[in-house]
Design an enzyme around this catalytic site. Structure first.
Site, PDB file in Angstrom:
ATOM      1  N   ASP A 140      -2.133   2.619 -11.747  1.00 22.64           N
ATOM      2  CA  ASP A 140      -0.542   2.308 -11.742  1.00 22.64           C
ATOM      3  C   ASP A 140      -0.355   1.296 -12.580  1.00 22.64           C
ATOM      4  O   ASP A 140       0.943   0.773 -12.785  1.00 22.64           O
ATOM      5  CB  ASP A 140      -0.012   2.279 -10.370  1.00 22.64           C
ATOM      6  CG  ASP A 140      -0.432   1.132  -9.779  1.00 22.64           C
ATOM      7  OD1 ASP A 140      -1.708   0.895  -9.498  1.00 22.64           O
ATOM      8  OD2 ASP A 140       0.641   0.743  -8.791  1.00 22.64           O
ATOM      9  N   SER A 153      -2.657   3.552  -6.249  1.00 24.82           N
ATOM     10  CA  SER A 153      -3.456   2.356  -7.075  1.00 24.82           C
ATOM     11  C   SER A 153      -4.596   2.800  -7.566  1.00 24.82           C
ATOM     12  O   SER A 153      -5.044   3.914  -8.100  1.00 24.82           O
ATOM     13  CB  SER A 153      -3.238   1.112  -6.124  1.00 24.82           C
ATOM     14  OG  SER A 153      -3.772   0.012  -6.814  1.00 24.82           O
ATOM     15  N   ARG A 194      -0.797   5.987   2.147  1.00 23.33           N
ATOM     16  CA  ARG A 194      -1.826   6.613   1.461  1.00 23.33           C
ATOM     17  C   ARG A 194      -2.572   7.494   2.078  1.00 23.33           C
ATOM     18  O   ARG A 194      -2.893   7.242   3.410  1.00 23.33           O
ATOM     19  CB  ARG A 194      -2.725   5.418   0.854  1.00 23.33           C
ATOM     20  CG  ARG A 194      -2.205   4.321  -0.091  1.00 23.33           C
ATOM     21  CD  ARG A 194      -3.098   3.686  -0.787  1.00 23.33           C
ATOM     22  NE  ARG A 194      -2.183   2.602  -1.728  1.00 23.33           N
ATOM     23  CZ  ARG A 194      -2.882   1.355  -2.146  1.00 23.33           C
ATOM     24  NH1 ARG A 194      -4.225   1.298  -2.041  1.00 23.33           N
ATOM     25  NH2 ARG A 194      -2.253   0.643  -3.032  1.00 23.33           N
ATOM     26  N   GLU A 231      -2.029 -12.495  -6.376  1.00 17.75           N
ATOM     27  CA  GLU A 231      -3.115 -12.192  -5.396  1.00 17.75           C
ATOM     28  C   GLU A 231      -4.556 -12.277  -5.798  1.00 17.75           C
ATOM     29  O   GLU A 231      -4.894 -11.939  -7.067  1.00 17.75           O
ATOM     30  CB  GLU A 231      -2.785 -10.759  -4.880  1.00 17.75           C
ATOM     31  CG  GLU A 231      -1.208 -10.585  -4.409  1.00 17.75           C
ATOM     32  CD  GLU A 231      -1.321  -9.291  -3.644  1.00 17.75           C
ATOM     33  OE1 GLU A 231      -0.847  -9.156  -2.695  1.00 17.75           O
ATOM     34  OE2 GLU A 231      -1.333  -8.111  -4.407  1.00 17.75           O
ATOM     35  N   GLU A 232      -5.311 -12.456  -4.877  1.00 16.77           N
ATOM     36  CA  GLU A 232      -6.801 -12.563  -5.216  1.00 16.77           C
ATOM     37  C   GLU A 232      -7.359 -11.150  -5.646  1.00 16.77           C
ATOM     38  O   GLU A 232      -8.245 -11.233  -6.165  1.00 16.77           O
ATOM     39  CB  GLU A 232      -7.476 -13.025  -4.068  1.00 16.77           C
ATOM     40  CG  GLU A 232      -7.816 -12.387  -2.992  1.00 16.77           C
ATOM     41  CD  GLU A 232      -6.429 -11.371  -2.469  1.00 16.77           C
ATOM     42  OE1 GLU A 232      -6.448 -10.286  -1.673  1.00 16.77           O
ATOM     43  OE2 GLU A 232      -5.452 -12.185  -2.365  1.00 16.77           O
ATOM     44  N   SER A 233      -6.711 -10.185  -5.284  1.00 18.22           N
ATOM     45  CA  SER A 233      -7.020  -8.638  -5.640  1.00 18.22           C
ATOM     46  C   SER A 233      -6.571  -8.427  -6.950  1.00 18.22           C
ATOM     47  O   SER A 233      -6.327  -7.244  -7.242  1.00 18.22           O
ATOM     48  CB  SER A 233      -6.720  -7.743  -4.667  1.00 18.22           C
ATOM     49  OG  SER A 233      -5.241  -7.988  -4.520  1.00 18.22           O
TER      50      SER A 233
END
Length: 549
Positions: free
Chosen positions: A307, A147, A48, A391-393
């Site tokens: 995305d 993302s 990125r 995932e926590e995200s």
């Protein structure tokens, strides 16, 4: 970190990226690999950067694409490569650059039928569908996306034949080879003209939308949604799912309002995130302020990032905490998927809520706790030994209703649709269902904060072992575990997690900033959480001091 006064407010004209300048810089600026910030660097989700800082430019993409061609040849990957892009401004130019290299290397490439935008889960699904009955000539994929990152960013990630994020071995090889190609002045890059690549017999048009949408009934039970007919809302946040939501509602026959179908690379329609930046983060109450304001119009509403690999769930009380929704989804799925294996486990990252641990125990399911990164769930989802990975995200995926693999990458669309399914079947929204869980297991408070750390200190934190920590208590409780490897697979977590009976904290260095991240959770209230955070910072500071950093 302080919250910017503009957070949660609509973006203003002066905040918008200059798209022509951004794209010009993509072609004009040439990275210098002797400068660390200008090298190819694969994090947990690929390379990125931004063209304006010479960290995501044409030369990067040419070099990475060539490296991927060489990697897949070395791995014996001879099937087609599925190529996808999101709606960020740099994704279009990067798509063209990648296609030029892939076709020059003789790779068969599957592009969207209309050269339109493709969500990450649609690509993962396509790769897996192609490979389902094959043992040879397997396919892989590339997703061009940063993302939820700001509009000026670009991203480029590789998904091998398992359909999920590439593992560290693969990304390290690709990263090293790409940087060597850059250092060599791109002389090893094979490349043809874009129009020639697009017209090549090795470039195939593929209907990603139909392939994904028409198969959704295999993973979501739409009957309750059709029968209950709840008013539902969806917001693509200007991302790659924009063409998907309407098709889904039409195909499966239920009411769904797509609140905004605008695609604009400046993302001028977004609300500003916590730090004053435009960011398409569907787990942020600031970025999601627009959909939250519409919550009374819908029984439940959902959004995806650019995305569509992350989800945000909005109910009557606003945006759900991602950890809360993961716990609710796990509790629902394992009680309503009789086709799953009896030994299918629950996958969670080490920094996700311990509510998930308690839910998994109540279900009689094995908990598989792994480091941060969805790549750790790929094998379990692929063979059905994990029913769910999250995932926590706000990233998760789960199995088809028959217990076979759906995607091996995060899927924000099915997580939104699952909220509609559970609401329709039970009459209770995800928020109400979480409240019921707290009555059984307690009501934890969870927060992630950042603390400053220089590169030397971050290196110390990444290499910690339990023997480096001499404390026996944390926030008034006996320490029950100190972890530097994940219990689920023994992999290094790149930091430290300290647990007690009533709470825990985990500390990990940031890969991009001079900070480290402290995740903490308490089952004893906000004051106890604050004490956990304070003592965590003190403990880490003492560790830095002992190491001389």
């Amino acid at each position: 970190m302080p919250v910017d006064p503009r957070a949660g407010k609509p973006a203003t004209p002066e905040m918008l990226v200059d798209v022509p300048r951004l794209i010009a810089a993509y072609y004009d600026e040439k990275p210098d690999v002797s400068v660390a910030t200008q090298k190819v660097a694969f994090g947990t989700s690929g390379h990125r950067g931004t063209s304006l800082q010479t960290s995501f430019n044409q030369n990067h993409i040419l070099a990475i694409s060539q490296a991927i061609c060489e990697y897949r040849k070395g791995e014996g990957t001879t099937g087609p490569l599925f190529l996808a892009k999101d709606t960020h401004a740099l994704s279009g130019p990067a798509f063209e650059s990648a296609l030029e290299v892939l076709l020059a290397n003789g790779v068969e490439v599957m592009v969207d039928a209309d050269l339109a935008f493709t969500p990450t889960p649609a690509l993962s699904h396509a790769v897996l569908q192609y490979n389902r009955e094959r043992k040879n000539h397997l396919a892989d994929g590339i997703v061009i996306t940063p993302s939820h990152n700001p509009p000026e960013d670009g991203g480029f990630k590789y998904n091998p034949t398992n359909g999920g994020p590439a593992d560290t071995t693969a990304t390290k090889w690709i990263e090293d080879r790409a940087n060597a190609i850059l250092a060599g002045g791109l002389k090893d890059v094979r490349r043809i003209d874009y129009q020639a690549a697009l017209g090549s017999p090795n470039t195939h048009r593929f209907d990603y939308v139909s392939s994904y949408v028409n198969d959704l009934g295999a993973v979501i039970d739409f009957d309750p949604i059709r029968n209950a007919h709840p008013p539902l809302g969806a917001d693509p946040l200007g991302g790659a799912s924009v063409a998907y939501w309407g098709r889904i509602a039409e195909k499966y026959g239920f009411p769904l309002t797509v609140v905004d179908q605008t695609v604009d690379p400046t993302f001028r329609f977004m609300h500003v995130d916590w730090d004053g930046k435009i960011r398409m983060d569907c787990s942020s109450p600031y970025a999601m302020a627009g959909l939250i304001a519409l919550r009374d119009k819908f029984k439940v509403a959902f959004a995806c990032d650019t995305d569509a690999d992350r989800h945000g769930i909005v109910g009557g009380l606003g945006l759900m905490n991602p950890n809360h929704y993961l716990a609710v989804a796990i509790n629902y799925l394992f009680r309503n998927r009789p086709g799953w294996r009896a030994d299918a486990g629950v996958g969670k990252t080490l920094v996700s809520s311990s509510m998930i641990d308690r839910v998994a125990k109540s279900l009689g399911r094995k908990l598989v706790e792994v480091p941060v990164g969805f790549k750790w769930f790929v094998d379990g989802l692929l063979d059905g030994s994990l029913g769910f990975g999250g995932e926590e995200s706000a990233g998760a995926s789960f199995l088809r209703r028959d217990g076979t693999v759906w995607t091996t990458d995060k899927d924000g669309l099915i997580m939104g649709l699952l909220a509609a399914e559970m609401l329709s079947r039970s009459g209770k929204g995800p928020g109400q269902q979480y409240s019921e869980l707290t009555l059984k297991f307690g009501d934890p408070v969870y927060e992630r904060i950042d603390a400053p750390a220089n590169p030397a200190q971050k290196a110390v934190l990444a290499k910690l072992s339990p023997s480096d920590v001499h404390e026996t208590q944390l926030a008034g409780d006996k320490i029950t575990a100190m972890l530097t490897t994940a219990p689920g697979n023994g992999a290094a977590i790149g930091g430290l997690k300290v647990e007690t009976a009533r709470g825990w904290f985990a500390a990990r260095p940031s890969g991009t900033e001079d900070v480290y991240k402290i995740y903490a959770e308490s089952f004893a209230g906000i004051e106890h959480l604050e004490r956990l955070q304070t003592e965590a910072r003190e403990l880490i500071s003492r560790t830095f001091k002992a190491a001389g950093t």
